[in-house]
Structures are given as structure tokens and as C-alpha cells.
Design a protein around this motif. Structure first.
Motif: not given
Length: 330
Positions: A5-11
Motif C-alpha cells: 500500500x505504499x511506493x517501493x524502492x526500484x532497483x
């Protein structure tokens, strides 16, 4: 795939063990040779250190995360990186924070102590990026894709465990083996490592398996070993899916020990064309519900025979017997 339900870190997030030291009673910490851990296998092996009475192992860790995690406009705050060591067999869990070593916030380092008294077999080591997201602190925004394994008994850092082979008579010895005295071998999946017990009381079996002869004897030996391996792969797969941990929503989890390795190896043939997590869920559903489990048995047998290379062994035996027959007729 999990939804958050929240933005995750890409990479990519990576974890490395760069050094290992042992704490021995009455002695200072002893640094271990780099042979004790493998960056390629991502395994730390503590069983061949030469110190039988070590109390703890200190792992020096290094983690790399995307620099955008700490960028001013990232949307996250209070970013931290933690290493987590867990073992299913003992329910042990150790969490240690790492420290940032660069202005970009990409590199993090720290130490984690593995206490021998807290662990029994194999523990999994991972790293998580934690931050305040949408005003909520302590949310995991990224996790390393691959876990390290800390193996307390292995002498060499190998991710894939070798099968334990026990050569013994079934008529005497442990009571549990005696009812099987008429069979050539049995597979035991109850331990930390799956084991095949070979019955030396089965007439001629030991000589055949240990022989180096060619001709008919060699062909029979290779076919017998392939059949044994087929039995082993079949047994360990059923053991692996027989006692899975599940999340609150019913999603099954991959075991951290050899059972997880078996499932990752065989599921592509049992459920072809499906992602591993989806394949595991479908197999679990079929096993626990009324329909579908029986229909899956041919796929399990197929996966086992492929791993044991039974088709190759059988074809070689048939061709070899045919050549020997032709020579006899000439």
C-alpha cells in the motif's frame, strides 16, 4: 507477487559477506580464510574451520542500495538498512543495523554475530531497506533479491547440499530400519539433510554398487543408481510439499532448508510455464484440497526421472545389452 500500500524502492539491493571471524573460548577472534565463504554461492560454511569449540562467528557485511533511496526528492525519510538472520529450525531471528559509508547513501556496512547456541543447522541472511513511507515509519521499501546461507555444519560453502548416504545392514541397528530389511534401500527425509540408507543385508547389492566392472555388471549398476536417485527425488519432493508454512492469506512459503532447494529445482517440470511462487501455490492447493493431487503424480514422477537421468541410463543399458548380444551372436 505481493502488493504494497505504499511506493517501493526500484532497483537492485545486494548483500555481501566480506570477512568472517570466530570467537573461541579464552582466545581473541580468529579470522577465517576466504575459503570459509563463497561470494559466488553466497554461503558461509562454519563446519570446517578447525575450531570445534567456537562460540560465535562475526560476519562483516557490505550492502549496496539504489542512491535514489536517500535522494531529497525520494518521498522517503529516516532511511536505514538492516541485516536479518533467521533460522526456521530454531525460530531464531537476529536484526542488526548497517551504517552508511558514502555521501550518496549507496554503500552500507556493519557486523552481525552468529551465536552458535542460538542455531542448529542453516540460517538465512538477508538485507532490507527500511524507511518512513507515507508518514508511517518502519516500512520495508526494498529487500535483497538473493539471501546468503550461514551453514553451521558444512565444511565447504556450497548452496546445494549433497545427499547423505548411509551404508548399513537393516536386520540390526536402529529399530526403525528393521521392518525394511527386505528392501535394497529406503529414503529418510526426517533429518536436516535427506538421506538414502543402503541395505548391506540385501544380497549382492553392496558389491554391485561398489564395483567398477564394465559389461552387464556396469550397465546394471548405472541403471540401479538411476532408479535409486528417482526414488530419492520423488520422496524429497513429497516431503517438501507435505509441511509447508503458509501466510495468513493461505499463501505457501518456500522452506529455507533443503526442502526449498528441492521445490525450486523440481517445480518447473511439475508445473511448467508458471512462476515458482504460483507453481508452489497450485501444488499446495492440489495437495490440500480434494481434486488435482492424483493428476499431478505423473508430473512429479517425470520431474524425478529427469533429475535422476533415468531415461539416459535406461537408453544406455538397452544399447549396451544389444551390443553385448550382437557380440555373443557373432
Amino acid at each position: 507477487m505481493k502488493a504494497y500500500p505504499y511506493r517501493r524502492l526500484a532497483g537492485p539491493v545486494s548483500l555481501r559477506v566480506t570477512a568472517v571471524e570466530l570467537k573461541v573460548p579464552g582466545e581473541s577472534r580468529e579470522p577465517l580464510d576466504t575459503k570459509a565463504f563463497s561470494v559466488v554461492e553466497q554461503v558461509v560454511a562454519l563446519g570446517g574451520t578447525g575450531f570445534d569449540d567456537w562460540e560465535s562467528a562475526r560476519l562483516k557485511l557490505s550492502a549496496t542500495i539504489p542512491s535514489k533511496a536517500t535522494a531529497p526528492d525520494s518521498g522517503w525519510s529516516d532511511v536505514s538498512v538492516v541485516a536479518v538472520l533467521t533460522e526456521k529450525a530454531t525460530n531464531a531471528r537476529t536484526v542488526v543495523p548497517l551504517e552508511s559509508t558514502t555521501e550518496s547513501g549507496r554503500e552500507w556496512t556493519g557486523f552481525l554475530d552468529v551465536w552458535r547456541a542460538d542455531h542448529r543447522d542453516r540460517a538465512s541472511l538477508s538485507v532490507h531497506v527500511v524507511a518512513r513511507a507515507d508518514g508511517v515509519p518502519g516500512r520495508v521499501i526494498a529487500t535483497a533479491q538473493n539471501e546468503w546461507i550461514v551453514d553451521l555444519s558444512a565444511e565447504a560453502p556450497r548452496r546445494q547440499r549433497e545427499l547423505d548416504v548411509v551404508i548399513a545392514g537393516f536386520r540390526e541397528g536402529p529399530q526403525w530400519r528393521r521392518p525394511f530389511r527386505e528392501v535394497p534401500w529406503i529414503v529418510d527425509t526426517s533429518g536436516d539433510v535427506a538421506a538414502v540408507h543402503v541395505n548391506t543385508d540385501f544380497e549382492g547389492l553392496t558389491d554391485l554398487l561398489s564395483g567398477s566392472g564394465s559389461g552387464v555388471e556396469g550397465l546394471v549398476r548405472d541403471l540401479l543408481l538411476a532408479q535409486m536417485c528417482t526414488d530419492v527425488w520423488t520422496a524429497v519432493f513429497h516431503a517438501a510439499v507435505g509441511d509447508l508454512e503458509v501466510e495468513e492469506d493461505g499463501t505457501p512459503l518456500f522452506p529455507h532448508d533443503w526442502r526449498g532447494e528441492v521445490l525450486r529445482e523440481m517445480l518447473p517440470d511439475v508445473m511448467p510455464g508458471r512462476p515458482l511462487e504460483e507453481a508452489l501455490g497450485e501444488v499446495h492447493r492440489r495437495r490440500t484440497e480434494a481434486a488435482g493431487w492424483i493428476d499431478l503424480q505423473p508430473r512429479i514422477h517425470f520431474a524425478a526421472t529427469r533429475r535422476a537421468e533415468m531415461p539416459k541410463a535406461l537408453s544406455t543399458t538397452i544399447r549396451g545389452l544389444d551390443r553385448l548380444q550382437q557380440r555373443a551372436d557373432a
